[in-house]
Design a protein around this motif. Structure first.
Motif, mmCIF file in Angstrom:
data_model
loop_
_atom_site.group_PDB
_atom_site.id
_atom_site.type_symbol
_atom_site.label_atom_id
_atom_site.label_comp_id
_atom_site.label_asym_id
_atom_site.label_seq_id
_atom_site.Cartn_x
_atom_site.Cartn_y
_atom_site.Cartn_z
ATOM 1 N N LEU A 196 0.620 2.383 -6.590
ATOM 2 C CA LEU A 196 0.818 1.526 -5.432
ATOM 3 C C LEU A 196 1.542 0.256 -5.872
ATOM 4 O O LEU A 196 1.257 -0.294 -6.938
ATOM 5 C CB LEU A 196 -0.516 1.153 -4.793
ATOM 6 N N LYS A 211 1.294 -2.755 -5.048
ATOM 7 C CA LYS A 211 0.508 -3.960 -5.309
ATOM 8 C C LYS A 211 -0.228 -3.894 -6.644
ATOM 9 O O LYS A 211 -0.714 -4.906 -7.122
ATOM 10 C CB LYS A 211 -0.480 -4.192 -4.169
ATOM 11 N N ASN A 212 -0.323 -2.690 -7.226
ATOM 12 C CA ASN A 212 -1.004 -2.572 -8.509
ATOM 13 C C ASN A 212 -0.070 -2.734 -9.702
ATOM 14 O O ASN A 212 -0.506 -2.652 -10.848
ATOM 15 C CB ASN A 212 -1.722 -1.226 -8.612
ATOM 16 N N ASN A 227 0.811 -1.219 0.000
ATOM 17 C CA ASN A 227 0.000 0.000 0.000
ATOM 18 C C ASN A 227 0.843 1.266 0.000
ATOM 19 O O ASN A 227 0.360 2.340 0.325
ATOM 20 C CB ASN A 227 -0.942 -0.001 1.198
#
Lengths: 356, 256
Positions: free
Chosen positions: B150, B152-153, B94
């Motif tokens: 981010l 995680k993206n 995040n």
């Protein structure tokens, strides 16, 4: 910096400033009690922001946070009351309270930081209770805290002859004691908010966030997770200590029952309801959870009187009922809090989407 | 072999009755790309974890850059100049890509709480340097355009790159990559090979765990093979490939 100077932000800031200045005088229309309520709201903003460092930034669940508030309150009470005959000035005591609370934070943190999640929560809960029980019983064999009776006649905050407890005339305007405390609190609160914002966007703040995200990865890139977590405990505790000192001075009286478990739970609820890790959200949470119960307390009785002709339900019990219901509803519909940080909202929305 | 950077002597680690590592000794020279291969469960990652302080080895010792490595706390390994990536990517999901790399600068910077509160000139300068270096590193691994996304993206390949950038941010002398090509397609693997070669050229020694035999053989100066926690072979790739014990370990049973 240019961002700050554009007309819209300037207007917004001017509006906020105007509201902050006018608030105590508007609140006083409903009686000085309301000014005191506003003051408590700000005090809880302090506490919630302090706890937010531990819970929101570093991701460590602390259920005994009120203990640091208690330490700060008793430090002030003992150093500025007839109990020991000491009357030190507030600017000397508040830092002492902060440092001592910080010491307690480190004392709690160093043995417990290997624990995570639920286990840490239980230990901190125990710590909070231990402090309260100590305060309750440290009146024998040597009377230090005066036990359950608490400490009375605590000095108000004063600068020279200017006392914050009594009303005085300033520029032809009568400013009451609580109103004076209000301005003192607002000034401190602004300072605390700035410090929190700066901490969040610093090397230390990033390290906290990294630990919250993935502790093993944080270790592997060289973050001394033990020290950085201790730092979060220490910083959070210091804010609690300062808030406690001001509480003592404002009330003029402290006793152990002000520092029960429910207080820790309330502060945690402010952080979680408002939006963990998001400073504006935490402030909103603190203000709402302090002011709304008071509105209920003063509103529910008279409303029942008007509608039913008599008071059917005791406002006090209704307060907890509505409070509990509100908590459940907020957590059901806004699980990230009322005003979460943009990332956190997205994160929860995504987990929900994945489940569907 | 040039100057020795890392010397592992008799490193052992067991979990209950399972001997994950038995008496593993190896030396990595300065500037080398050193491959560590072996079948699943051979102890490669355990060796990494011992080296980087996540596990405390039961026996043996590491010497790093001429001094003993007291590998009992992971952050100390990073301080000494050993950075790593993880087999199952461990990013700070995040946080944005650039923030991930900025956290990597933690160990080489020093601003504390008071610096953060007062934002004095030194802290501001340090913060600007951190940000600049992080941007450079993102550019270096080729994901500069994803800086504000981010972590995680990011796509899988970009996450691998970001993890390498974060590790490089700690200014390592030795970069340990744990299966960096796992799950990558041929193009991505080729890009990764170029990246690793670039890192070596820029002076960082690399310890590589990898299953992709082509990648290992193409990149590594020397290769060690682990099987059931024991080092069964160590040599240049061409020799290792023909070693009968290695073939046996990989294919099971003897090959006629």
């Amino acid at each position: 910096m240019a961002k700050w100077l554009n007309p819209r932000s300037a207007l917004g800031l001017a509006l906020i400033a105007a509201v902050l200045v006018a608030l105590p005088f508007v609140a006083a229309l409903g009686g000085q009690a309301w000014v005191r309520i506003v003051n408590f709201a700000i005090l809880y903003v302090f506490l919630a922001l302090g706890l937010n460092i531990v819970v929101g930034f570093a991701g460590l669940l602390d259920l005994g946070y009120i203990a640091f508030y208690a330490v700060g309150a008793y430090v002030y009470a003992l150093l500025a009351s007839p109990h020991f005959g000491l009357h030190l000035p507030f600017w000397a005591i508040l830092p002492i309270g902060a440092v001592l609370a910080c010491g307690f934070g480190v004392a709690l943190g160093s043995p417990t930081l290997k624990l995570r999640g639920d286990y840490l929560a239980i230990v901190t809960l125990g710590f909070g209770e231990i402090i309260r029980i100590f305060l309750n019983n440290l009146n024998a064999p040597v009377n230090i805290t005066n036990g359950a009776q608490g400490v009375t006649l605590i000095d108000p905050i004063a600068v020279g002859g200017f006392k914050f407890s009594a009303a005085s005339q300033i520029f032809g305007l009568t400013v009451s004691g609580p109103q004076k405390y209000y301005f003192f609190l607002v000034a401190l609160a602004l300072l605390v908010i700035v410090i929190n914002l700066r901490l969040q966007h610093s090397r230390i703040g990033r390290a906290w966030q990294a630990i919250r995200e993935d502790e093993i990865a944080a270790k592997a890139i060289g973050i001394n997770t033990r020290n950085i977590k201790l730092l979060a405990f220490a910083m959070g505790a210091s804010f609690g200590g300062i808030a406690g000192g001001i509480f003592s001075a404002m009330q003029g009286f402290v006793s152990p029952e002000s520092f029960s478990l429910i207080e820790s739970v309330m502060v945690l609820a402010m952080v979680v309801l408002g939006g963990m890790g998001h400073i504006p959200g935490v402030i909103l949470g603190a203000v709402l959870l302090t002011v709304l119960p008071e509105v209920l307390r003063y509103g529910v009785g008279p409303i029942q009187q008007v509608v039913f002709g008599k008071v059917l339900v005791d406002p006090e019990s209704l307060r907890m009922l509505i409070f509990g219901l509100a908590l459940v509803l907020v957590m059901r519909w806004k699980p990230a809090g009322l005003w979460p940080s943009p990332e956190r909202r997205r994160e929860l929305a995504e987990t929900r989407a994945e489940k569907l | 072999m040039a100057e020795v950077l890392l010397r592992a002597a008799g490193v052992g680690k067991h979990f209950g009755g399972v001997k994950a590592l038995r008496d593993v000794s190896l030396t990595i020279g300065l500037g080398e790309v050193y491959g560590l291969i072996g079948p699943n469960g051979a102890g490669k990652t355990t060796f990494f974890n011992c080296l980087t302080g996540l596990y405390v080895p039961d026996g043996g010792a590491f010497d790093f850059a001429g001094r003993p490595l007291k590998a009992d706390a992971p952050h100390q390994a990073a301080e000494r100049g050993i950075a790593r990536t993880f087999q199952n990517i461990r990013l700070f999901g995040n946080m944005s890509a650039v923030e991930n790399v900025m956290v990597g600068r933690h160990v080489r910077t020093g601003a504390g709480v008071f610096g953060a509160m007062f934002r004095d000139a030194r802290t501001r300068a340090e913060e600007a340097a951190i940000r600049r270096r992080a941007a450079e590193l993102l550019h270096y691994v080729g994901i500069a355009d994803r800086a504000d996304d981010l972590a995680k993206n990011l796509s899988y390949g970009d996450q691998r790159r970001l993890e390498i950038a974060r590790a490089l941010a700690t200014e390592p002398q030795l970069l340990c990559l744990d299966e960096p090509a796992a799950g990558m397609n041929a193009t991505e693997t080729e890009e990764l090979r170029l990246l690793i070669e670039g890192i070596r050229r820029d002076g960082t020694t690399i310890l590589l765990i990898e299953h992709d035999v082509k990648l290992v053989m193409g990149l590594c100066d020397r290769v060690a093979v682990l099987d059931y926690g024991e080092k069964i072979c160590e040599d240049v790739p061409a020799v290792v490939q023909k070693d009968s014990r290695v073939i046996e370990a990989y294919l099971g049973g003897s090959v006629a």
